[in-house]
Design an enzyme around this catalytic site. Sequence first.
Site, PDB file in Angstrom:
ATOM      1  N   GLY A 115       0.221   1.458  -6.063  1.00  0.00           N
ATOM      2  CA  GLY A 115       0.963   2.897  -6.196  1.00  0.00           C
ATOM      3  C   GLY A 115       0.605   3.921  -7.168  1.00  0.00           C
ATOM      4  N   ASN A 142       1.682  -3.500   4.078  1.00  0.00           N
ATOM      5  CA  ASN A 142       2.861  -3.924   3.434  1.00  0.00           C
ATOM      6  C   ASN A 142       3.692  -2.439   3.517  1.00  0.00           C
ATOM      7  OD1 ASN A 142       4.771  -4.670   2.092  1.00  0.00           O
ATOM      8  ND2 ASN A 142       3.663  -5.073   0.199  1.00  0.00           N
ATOM      9  N   TRP A 143       4.645  -2.577   4.306  1.00  0.00           N
ATOM     10  CA  TRP A 143       5.433  -1.310   4.540  1.00  0.00           C
ATOM     11  C   TRP A 143       6.586  -1.231   3.320  1.00  0.00           C
ATOM     12  CZ3 TRP A 143       7.179  -0.275  10.094  1.00  0.00           C
ATOM     13  CH2 TRP A 143       5.884   0.054  10.804  1.00  0.00           C
ATOM     14  N   LYS A 144       6.729  -2.496   2.650  1.00  0.00           N
ATOM     15  CA  LYS A 144       7.685  -2.487   1.415  1.00  0.00           C
ATOM     16  C   LYS A 144       9.017  -1.885   1.911  1.00  0.00           C
ATOM     17  CE  LYS A 144       4.173  -1.873  -1.675  1.00  0.00           C
ATOM     18  NZ  LYS A 144       3.561  -1.592  -3.193  1.00  0.00           N
ATOM     19  N   GLU A 178      -4.177  -8.244  -6.068  1.00  0.00           N
ATOM     20  CA  GLU A 178      -3.486  -7.055  -6.409  1.00  0.00           C
ATOM     21  C   GLU A 178      -3.308  -6.795  -7.817  1.00  0.00           C
ATOM     22  OE1 GLU A 178      -1.548  -5.850  -2.690  1.00  0.00           O
ATOM     23  OE2 GLU A 178      -0.060  -6.267  -4.040  1.00  0.00           O
ATOM     24  N   SER A 215      -3.988   0.789  -4.069  1.00  0.00           N
ATOM     25  CA  SER A 215      -4.358   2.192  -3.817  1.00  0.00           C
ATOM     26  C   SER A 215      -5.486   2.001  -2.938  1.00  0.00           C
ATOM     27  CB  SER A 215      -4.457   2.956  -5.273  1.00  0.00           C
ATOM     28  OG  SER A 215      -3.607   3.081  -5.954  1.00  0.00           O
ATOM     29  N   HIS A 269       4.579 -11.243  -4.231  1.00  0.00           N
ATOM     30  CA  HIS A 269       4.029  -9.815  -4.639  1.00  0.00           C
ATOM     31  C   HIS A 269       4.690  -9.524  -5.904  1.00  0.00           C
ATOM     32  CE1 HIS A 269       3.771  -5.458  -4.337  1.00  0.00           C
ATOM     33  NE2 HIS A 269       2.902  -5.628  -3.531  1.00  0.00           N
ATOM     34  N   GLU A 298       5.922  -6.913  -6.841  1.00  0.00           N
ATOM     35  CA  GLU A 298       7.175  -6.262  -7.094  1.00  0.00           C
ATOM     36  C   GLU A 298       8.375  -7.320  -7.073  1.00  0.00           C
ATOM     37  OE1 GLU A 298       6.194  -3.670  -3.952  1.00  0.00           O
ATOM     38  OE2 GLU A 298       4.940  -2.433  -5.242  1.00  0.00           O
ATOM     39  N   GLY A 340      -0.334  -0.561   0.806  1.00  0.00           N
ATOM     40  CA  GLY A 340       0.982  -0.217   0.881  1.00  0.00           C
ATOM     41  C   GLY A 340       1.096   1.230   1.490  1.00  0.00           C
ATOM     42  N   GLY A 341       1.095   2.291   0.425  1.00  0.00           N
ATOM     43  CA  GLY A 341       1.281   3.695   1.099  1.00  0.00           C
ATOM     44  C   GLY A 341       0.620   4.078   2.165  1.00  0.00           C
TER      45      GLY A 341
HETATM   46  P1  13P Z   1      -0.690   0.610  -2.399  1.00  0.00           P
HETATM   47  O1  13P Z   1      -1.547   0.593  -1.427  1.00  0.00           O
HETATM   48  O2  13P Z   1       0.605   1.771  -2.312  1.00  0.00           O
HETATM   49  O3  13P Z   1      -1.092   1.043  -3.874  1.00  0.00           O
HETATM   50  O4  13P Z   1       0.425  -0.722  -2.483  1.00  0.00           O
HETATM   51  C1  13P Z   1      -0.354  -1.905  -2.755  1.00  0.00           C
HETATM   52  C2  13P Z   1       0.540  -3.103  -2.491  1.00  0.00           C
HETATM   53  O5  13P Z   1       1.181  -3.347  -3.307  1.00  0.00           O
HETATM   54  C3  13P Z   1       0.260  -3.785  -1.246  1.00  0.00           C
HETATM   55  O6  13P Z   1       0.963  -4.978  -1.263  1.00  0.00           O
END
Ligand code: 13P
Length: 241
Positions: free
Chosen positions: A171, A9-11, A165, A204, A96, A98, A225-226
């Site tokens: 993050g 997930n590149w956000k 999640e 993470s 999600h 967020e 994510g990251g």
């Molecule tokens: P991180 O891997 O950066 O913690 O993010 C997880 C996430 O929200 C994937 O959708």
Amino acid sequence: MRKIVIAGNWKMYKTQSEALEFLKGFTSCLTETPEEREVILCVPFTALTLLSKNMHGGRVMLGAQNVHWEESGAYTGEISGPMLTEIGVRYAIVGHSERRQYFGETDETVNMRLRAAQQHGLIPILCVGESLRQREEGEAESHIAFQLATDLIGVDQQKLAIAYEPIWAIGTGRTCESTDANRIIGLIRSKLNNPDVPILYGGSVKPDNIDDIMAQPEIDGVLVGGASLEPASFARIVNYK
Ligand code: 13P
């Protein structure tokens, strides 16, 4: 048979040129990746068409990070199922944390998005998970059960993936203990009517914890994510041992 799903997930990261640069580095790392692993990149809307054109026939699937419940209409800033499927998108993240936290997404709108995604042939990846406060007060399990009960009304569990999640692990570098993620994912599975729904862990996930996470029997994959932003690191995750 439960499918193994490794999704990035590149956000809100990467311009088109950065996305292409990533793709070049990433696809060359996939030659040894076992066939049965579904590899997905959920990228910003602006990168979808470009990536779709450039990975035609490749083994990476494309996902969006949201999808609206209507086919078209006066919904400024939204995107619809047909707009996504036309360009080869197969998956869409829905709900999600967020989106729930910053953009007012509710369980009701999550439910509408899930059903619309399926109607248009997309496989939604529903995200659920508790906040730190809910975890500390022992409410994680009941919160997740509530999310599932409302989000999944009328949703076809044959065309679905779920990501657990925990919000406090996103993050933050604070991964949920893999055995605990395994326990909660088992709990999520017990609430479903299709035991084969792939259930992923997200929060993470990194090259140095992926092997441990994927060794857990209930965990069918990860939503990253990251660590999905850099080709070598996401490739290491996809090629977990
Ligand atoms: P991180 O891997 O950066 O913690 O993010 C997880 C996430 O929200 C994937 O959708």
